[in-house]
Write a protein that holds these residues in place. Sequence first.
Motif, PDB file in Angstrom:
ATOM      1  N   GLU A   7      34.728  21.620  14.560  1.00 47.65           N
ATOM      2  CA  GLU A   7      34.802  20.003  14.310  1.00 47.65           C
ATOM      3  C   GLU A   7      35.260  19.631  12.969  1.00 47.65           C
ATOM      4  OE1 GLU A   7      30.290  19.194  15.927  1.00 47.65           O
ATOM      5  OE2 GLU A   7      30.407  20.021  14.108  1.00 47.65           O
ATOM      6  N   ARG A   8      35.418  20.531  11.991  1.00 44.82           N
ATOM      7  CA  ARG A   8      36.131  20.384  10.674  1.00 44.82           C
ATOM      8  C   ARG A   8      37.552  20.371  10.947  1.00 44.82           C
ATOM      9  NH1 ARG A   8      33.004  21.780   5.733  1.00 44.82           N
ATOM     10  NH2 ARG A   8      30.797  22.439   6.549  1.00 44.82           N
ATOM     11  N   ARG A   9      37.899  21.474  11.724  1.00 47.99           N
ATOM     12  CA  ARG A   9      39.606  21.497  12.199  1.00 47.99           C
ATOM     13  C   ARG A   9      39.936  20.281  12.687  1.00 47.99           C
ATOM     14  NH1 ARG A   9      39.208  26.465  14.535  1.00 47.99           N
ATOM     15  NH2 ARG A   9      38.265  27.881  12.858  1.00 47.99           N
ATOM     16  N   ALA A  10      39.321  20.002  13.757  1.00 44.88           N
ATOM     17  CA  ALA A  10      39.489  18.601  14.839  1.00 44.88           C
ATOM     18  C   ALA A  10      39.629  17.424  14.022  1.00 44.88           C
ATOM     19  CB  ALA A  10      38.473  18.464  15.882  1.00 44.88           C
ATOM     20  N   THR A  11      38.793  17.251  13.001  1.00 43.79           N
ATOM     21  CA  THR A  11      38.840  16.162  12.146  1.00 43.79           C
ATOM     22  C   THR A  11      40.050  16.272  11.264  1.00 43.79           C
ATOM     23  OG1 THR A  11      36.367  15.627  12.232  1.00 43.79           O
ATOM     24  CG2 THR A  11      37.501  14.642  10.148  1.00 43.79           C
ATOM     25  N   ALA A  12      40.179  17.252  10.736  1.00 48.55           N
ATOM     26  CA  ALA A  12      41.590  17.781   9.772  1.00 48.55           C
ATOM     27  C   ALA A  12      42.764  17.067  10.743  1.00 48.55           C
ATOM     28  CB  ALA A  12      41.595  18.914   9.125  1.00 48.55           C
ATOM     29  N   ARG A  13      42.805  17.489  11.967  1.00 44.07           N
ATOM     30  CA  ARG A  13      43.998  17.427  12.501  1.00 44.07           C
ATOM     31  C   ARG A  13      43.928  15.910  12.928  1.00 44.07           C
ATOM     32  NH1 ARG A  13      42.980  21.383  15.723  1.00 44.07           N
ATOM     33  NH2 ARG A  13      41.508  20.318  17.297  1.00 44.07           N
ATOM     34  N   LEU A  14      42.978  15.534  13.268  1.00 43.30           N
ATOM     35  CA  LEU A  14      43.074  13.693  13.430  1.00 43.30           C
ATOM     36  C   LEU A  14      43.583  13.175  12.483  1.00 43.30           C
ATOM     37  CD1 LEU A  14      42.130  11.102  15.192  1.00 43.30           C
ATOM     38  CD2 LEU A  14      39.935  11.440  14.018  1.00 43.30           C
ATOM     39  N   LEU A  15      43.128  13.213  11.017  1.00 40.06           N
ATOM     40  CA  LEU A  15      43.657  12.609   9.843  1.00 40.06           C
ATOM     41  C   LEU A  15      45.065  12.952   9.735  1.00 40.06           C
ATOM     42  CD1 LEU A  15      40.805  13.941   7.487  1.00 40.06           C
ATOM     43  CD2 LEU A  15      41.182  11.544   8.510  1.00 40.06           C
ATOM     44  N   ALA A  16      45.418  13.983   9.992  1.00 43.21           N
ATOM     45  CA  ALA A  16      47.015  14.602   9.757  1.00 43.21           C
ATOM     46  C   ALA A  16      47.763  13.759  10.780  1.00 43.21           C
ATOM     47  CB  ALA A  16      47.360  15.856   9.790  1.00 43.21           C
ATOM     48  N   GLU A  17      47.307  14.033  12.247  1.00 44.78           N
ATOM     49  CA  GLU A  17      48.078  13.302  13.213  1.00 44.78           C
ATOM     50  C   GLU A  17      48.292  11.693  13.243  1.00 44.78           C
ATOM     51  OE1 GLU A  17      46.476  14.837  16.768  1.00 44.78           O
ATOM     52  OE2 GLU A  17      47.253  17.109  16.628  1.00 44.78           O
ATOM     53  N   ARG A  18      47.234  11.221  12.783  1.00 46.07           N
ATOM     54  CA  ARG A  18      47.200   9.817  12.850  1.00 46.07           C
ATOM     55  C   ARG A  18      47.523   8.882  11.409  1.00 46.07           C
ATOM     56  NH1 ARG A  18      43.339   7.564  17.482  1.00 46.07           N
ATOM     57  NH2 ARG A  18      44.234   5.684  16.769  1.00 46.07           N
ATOM     58  N   ASN A  19      47.715   9.960  10.334  1.00 47.31           N
ATOM     59  CA  ASN A  19      48.194   9.459   9.088  1.00 47.31           C
ATOM     60  C   ASN A  19      46.992   8.733   8.549  1.00 47.31           C
ATOM     61  OD1 ASN A  19      49.696   9.298   6.722  1.00 47.31           O
ATOM     62  ND2 ASN A  19      50.587   7.308   7.425  1.00 47.31           N
ATOM     63  N   LEU A  20      45.518   9.124   8.671  1.00 46.50           N
ATOM     64  CA  LEU A  20      44.367   8.603   8.239  1.00 46.50           C
ATOM     65  C   LEU A  20      44.104   9.295   6.896  1.00 46.50           C
ATOM     66  CD1 LEU A  20      42.377   8.767  11.352  1.00 46.50           C
ATOM     67  CD2 LEU A  20      43.944   6.751  10.725  1.00 46.50           C
ATOM     68  N   THR A  21      43.044   8.553   5.977  1.00 43.51           N
ATOM     69  CA  THR A  21      42.691   8.767   4.599  1.00 43.51           C
ATOM     70  C   THR A  21      41.143   8.735   4.410  1.00 43.51           C
ATOM     71  OG1 THR A  21      44.990   8.488   3.867  1.00 43.51           O
ATOM     72  CG2 THR A  21      43.089   9.043   2.311  1.00 43.51           C
ATOM     73  N   ILE A  22      40.393   9.653   4.352  1.00 42.98           N
ATOM     74  CA  ILE A  22      39.237   9.490   3.857  1.00 42.98           C
ATOM     75  C   ILE A  22      39.250   9.501   2.368  1.00 42.98           C
ATOM     76  CG2 ILE A  22      36.788  10.602   3.625  1.00 42.98           C
ATOM     77  CD1 ILE A  22      37.491  12.121   6.251  1.00 42.98           C
ATOM     78  N   GLU A  23      39.201   8.252   1.826  1.00 37.21           N
ATOM     79  CA  GLU A  23      39.127   7.952   0.477  1.00 37.21           C
ATOM     80  C   GLU A  23      37.940   8.183  -0.334  1.00 37.21           C
ATOM     81  OE1 GLU A  23      41.787   6.790  -0.950  1.00 37.21           O
ATOM     82  OE2 GLU A  23      42.949   6.027   0.694  1.00 37.21           O
ATOM     83  N   VAL A  24      36.746   7.986   0.303  1.00 35.88           N
ATOM     84  CA  VAL A  24      35.262   8.252  -0.444  1.00 35.88           C
ATOM     85  C   VAL A  24      34.358   8.892   0.612  1.00 35.88           C
ATOM     86  CG1 VAL A  24      33.421   7.190  -1.264  1.00 35.88           C
ATOM     87  CG2 VAL A  24      35.848   6.078  -1.839  1.00 35.88           C
ATOM     88  N   LEU A  25      33.832  10.146   0.137  1.00 37.34           N
ATOM     89  CA  LEU A  25      32.622  10.464   0.722  1.00 37.34           C
ATOM     90  C   LEU A  25      31.368  10.068  -0.111  1.00 37.34           C
ATOM     91  CD1 LEU A  25      33.665  14.264   1.243  1.00 37.34           C
ATOM     92  CD2 LEU A  25      33.744  12.515   2.953  1.00 37.34           C
ATOM     93  N   ASN A  26      30.624   9.335   0.601  1.00 37.74           N
ATOM     94  CA  ASN A  26      29.451   8.545  -0.143  1.00 37.74           C
ATOM     95  C   ASN A  26      27.858   9.111   0.372  1.00 37.74           C
ATOM     96  OD1 ASN A  26      27.469   6.584  -0.772  1.00 37.74           O
ATOM     97  ND2 ASN A  26      28.738   5.039  -0.162  1.00 37.74           N
ATOM     98  N   PRO A  27      27.478   9.936  -0.751  1.00 37.47           N
ATOM     99  CA  PRO A  27      26.145  10.489  -0.365  1.00 37.47           C
ATOM    100  C   PRO A  27      25.203   9.218  -0.712  1.00 37.47           C
ATOM    101  CG  PRO A  27      27.049  11.462  -2.484  1.00 37.47           C
ATOM    102  CD  PRO A  27      27.907  10.319  -1.864  1.00 37.47           C
ATOM    103  N   PRO A  28      24.159   9.167   0.382  1.00 35.34           N
ATOM    104  CA  PRO A  28      23.345   8.026   0.199  1.00 35.34           C
ATOM    105  C   PRO A  28      21.954   8.367  -0.622  1.00 35.34           C
ATOM    106  CG  PRO A  28      23.126   8.885   2.475  1.00 35.34           C
ATOM    107  CD  PRO A  28      24.250   9.796   1.690  1.00 35.34           C
ATOM    108  N   SER A  29      21.898   9.433  -1.331  1.00 37.45           N
ATOM    109  CA  SER A  29      20.663   9.411  -2.284  1.00 37.45           C
ATOM    110  C   SER A  29      19.594   9.815  -1.353  1.00 37.45           C
ATOM    111  CB  SER A  29      20.626   8.542  -3.125  1.00 37.45           C
ATOM    112  OG  SER A  29      21.532   8.406  -4.254  1.00 37.45           O
TER     113      SER A  29
END
Length: 85
Positions: free
Chosen positions: A52-74
Amino acid sequence: MSGWPVGIHTYSYIWQMSAHDTLVHLADRGYRRFELLINRPHVWPEELTEAERRATARLLAERNLTIEVLNPPSLDLNLVSPSPE
């Protein structure tokens, strides 16, 4: 204000789709920058498989997407949290 990068938060999708499926859904609508809410069942680091981690990394790279923030909700202070931790 033109020229400012615009992103989208995935909060409204946390109970509907996985983070990966949300990224695909929103990217199909033109979004490229994201803030992910870290929450079960949407995305929970301890539960993500290597595939799943690899698939998401591949998706980000292939579609030029950026995760700007990881928001932990306390979740540690939330009595109705979906997280047993």
